[in-house]
Motif scaffolding. Structure first.
Motif, short mmCIF file in Angstrom:
data_model
loop_
_atom_site.label_atom_id
_atom_site.label_comp_id
_atom_site.label_asym_id
_atom_site.label_seq_id
_atom_site.Cartn_x
_atom_site.Cartn_y
_atom_site.Cartn_z
N VAL A 94 1.61 20.64 46.32
CA VAL A 94 1.60 20.79 47.75
C VAL A 94 1.20 22.54 47.24
CG1 VAL A 94 2.44 21.68 50.42
CG2 VAL A 94 3.43 19.68 48.90
N ALA A 95 1.50 23.09 46.93
CA ALA A 95 0.68 24.41 46.71
C ALA A 95 -0.80 24.33 46.02
CB ALA A 95 1.81 25.71 45.48
N ALA A 96 -0.56 24.09 44.82
CA ALA A 96 -2.17 23.34 44.83
C ALA A 96 -3.28 23.16 45.67
CB ALA A 96 -1.83 22.58 43.18
N CYS A 97 -2.34 21.88 46.55
CA CYS A 97 -3.81 21.81 47.80
C CYS A 97 -4.15 22.98 48.31
CB CYS A 97 -2.67 20.38 48.25
SG CYS A 97 -2.88 19.07 47.28
N GLN A 98 -3.33 23.86 48.09
CA GLN A 98 -3.68 25.01 49.48
C GLN A 98 -4.36 25.68 48.69
OE1 GLN A 98 -1.60 25.03 52.46
NE2 GLN A 98 -1.17 22.87 51.34
N HIS A 99 -5.09 25.62 47.42
CA HIS A 99 -6.38 26.57 46.87
C HIS A 99 -7.67 25.27 47.48
CE1 HIS A 99 -4.51 29.03 44.09
NE2 HIS A 99 -3.36 28.29 44.02
N LEU A 100 -7.38 24.27 48.37
CA LEU A 100 -8.91 23.60 48.43
C LEU A 100 -9.10 23.73 49.56
CD1 LEU A 100 -7.91 19.94 47.15
CD2 LEU A 100 -9.05 21.82 45.69
N PRO A 101 -10.37 23.82 50.16
CA PRO A 101 -11.29 24.19 51.51
C PRO A 101 -9.81 22.94 52.44
CG PRO A 101 -12.70 24.60 49.80
CD PRO A 101 -11.57 24.11 49.09
N ALA A 102 -10.30 23.03 53.57
CA ALA A 102 -9.35 22.23 54.40
C ALA A 102 -10.47 20.43 54.62
CB ALA A 102 -9.01 22.34 55.92
N THR A 103 -10.86 20.26 54.30
CA THR A 103 -11.44 18.95 54.19
C THR A 103 -11.77 18.35 52.84
OG1 THR A 103 -13.50 19.39 55.86
CG2 THR A 103 -13.48 17.51 54.77
N GLN A 104 -11.60 18.88 51.64
CA GLN A 104 -11.60 18.96 50.08
C GLN A 104 -10.08 18.18 50.49
OE1 GLN A 104 -12.88 20.80 47.20
NE2 GLN A 104 -15.03 21.95 47.71
N ARG A 105 -9.24 18.60 50.26
CA ARG A 105 -7.70 18.95 50.73
C ARG A 105 -7.57 17.66 51.78
NH1 ARG A 105 -4.28 23.36 53.26
NH2 ARG A 105 -5.78 24.33 52.75
#
Length: 333
Positions: free
Chosen positions: A140-151
């Motif tokens: 979940v922490a790694a996902c936060q590095h992605l722009p919202a749409t990429q996430r």
């Protein structure tokens, strides 16, 4: 919803029940997107409100599930309309020393929060096994590095197994754009996501014993035994404080120094958080037999060692979410 003019009069109980049947998976999706269990619950409630209001325009061209995910995605993207991303202490700075003074606490919106298993997992054990790795704190922490749409694209394609066409429809994009964004998201995740696993298998007797041994050592405040259970690069963190500690000896020194108020604590076993072993952690008060909330404690395991000690100290918000009382009493002999 009791107003006779509200749309609820046009929806049968079966439709409302069909919304509800998707609550847990939508909550897990929103949690991966937002990094907050509280915001995830709010997002699902807003999703159901929007679905309830617009159900008359739902023509069944997609499945109800896909339609709800489309709405949930829009809700999450609205909530993510800003530069702030949630993080873990380890994402913000290097490790501190055991005698480092505690810095001022940061606001709750800074931090990845734990989520109770009961909010995120369905009753199907197979579904639980398939999805729990993507609810790990590190993922979940790694996902936060992605722009919202990429996430959203990464989660839809790689966690939920939506097709490129389904994902494109949910996000009002072309399949080619979805595939391009997925490649960029994968490249980012390969850089920021830890390679080690922190899985927990409840059926693994050695892992169950490891957790039991941790509880026994911690409640006895036996740091010599505790350090034998910890991985060489174990990380101890305590949101909302940015300070974190690495290494068994440093963890023990911190516990015997700044953290010494935890001596005599009690650990109340929870059903789990983020698919990992979790406890309601109570520390003693001056009144004998009375304990006060200290943290939701989540353990990350790596095989037969403990790789992470996560003490989430926002007890006023988290203890009610995990169904825990704000006081623990034991009989005094």
């Amino acid at each position: 919803m009791s107003d006779s003019s509200s749309p609820s009069t046009t929806l049968s109980p079966d439709v409302l029940a069909s919304f509800e049947s998707h609550r847990r998976e939508l909550c897990a999706y929103a949690y991966r997107m937002l990094g907050s269990s509280f915001e995830a619950e709010d997002a699902v409630q807003e999703t159901f409100t929007r679905a309830w209001k617009s159900y008359g325009s739902f023509e069944g061209r997609a499945s109800l599930r896909s339609w709800l995910y489309r709405i949930a995605t829009n809700v999450c993207l609205d909530m993510l309309d800003g530069p702030q991303r949630r993080a873990r202490p380890m994402d913000l700075s290097g490790p501190g020393t055991p005698d480092s003074p505690l810095p001022a606490p940061q606001p709750d919106y800074v931090w990845i929060e734990p989520i109770p298993n009961a909010l995120a997992f369905g009753a199907d054990p197979a579904e639980h096994a398939a999805t729990k790795d993507t609810l790990r704190l590190a993922f979940v922490a790694a996902c936060q590095h992605l722009p919202a749409t990429q996430r959203a694209i990464l989660i839809m394609r790689e966690v939920l197994r939506f097709s490129a066409n389904e994902t494109a429809e949910a996000l009002t994009m072309s399949p080619a754009s979805v595939n391009s964004a997925l490649q960029r998201a994968r490249a980012t995740m390969s850089k920021v996501q830890p390679t080690s696993t922190d899985g927990y298998d409840e059926s693994d007797e050695s892992q169950r014993k490891l957790v039991d041994d941790f509880v026994a050592a911690f409640e006895a405040y036996d740091m010599d035994t505790l350090t034998t259970l910890l991985k060489a690069d174990v990380a101890l963190s305590m949101p909302p404080f940015e300070l974190w500690i690495s290494g068994p000896e440093n963890v023990a020194a911190f516990m015997l120094g700044t953290g010494s108020a935890c001596a005599g604590s009690r650990m109340v076993r929870l059903e789990g958080a983020n698919g990992l072993p979790a406890f309601g952690h109570y520390k003693p008060t001056e009144e004998p037999g009375v304990f006060t909330p200290w943290s939701i404690t989540v353990l990350e395991l790596d095989g037969d060692t403990i790789a992470g000690l996560n003490f989430f100290l926002d007890t006023e918000r988290l203890f009610p979410m995990f169904g825990l009382p704000m006081e623990l009493r034991e009989a005094v002999a």
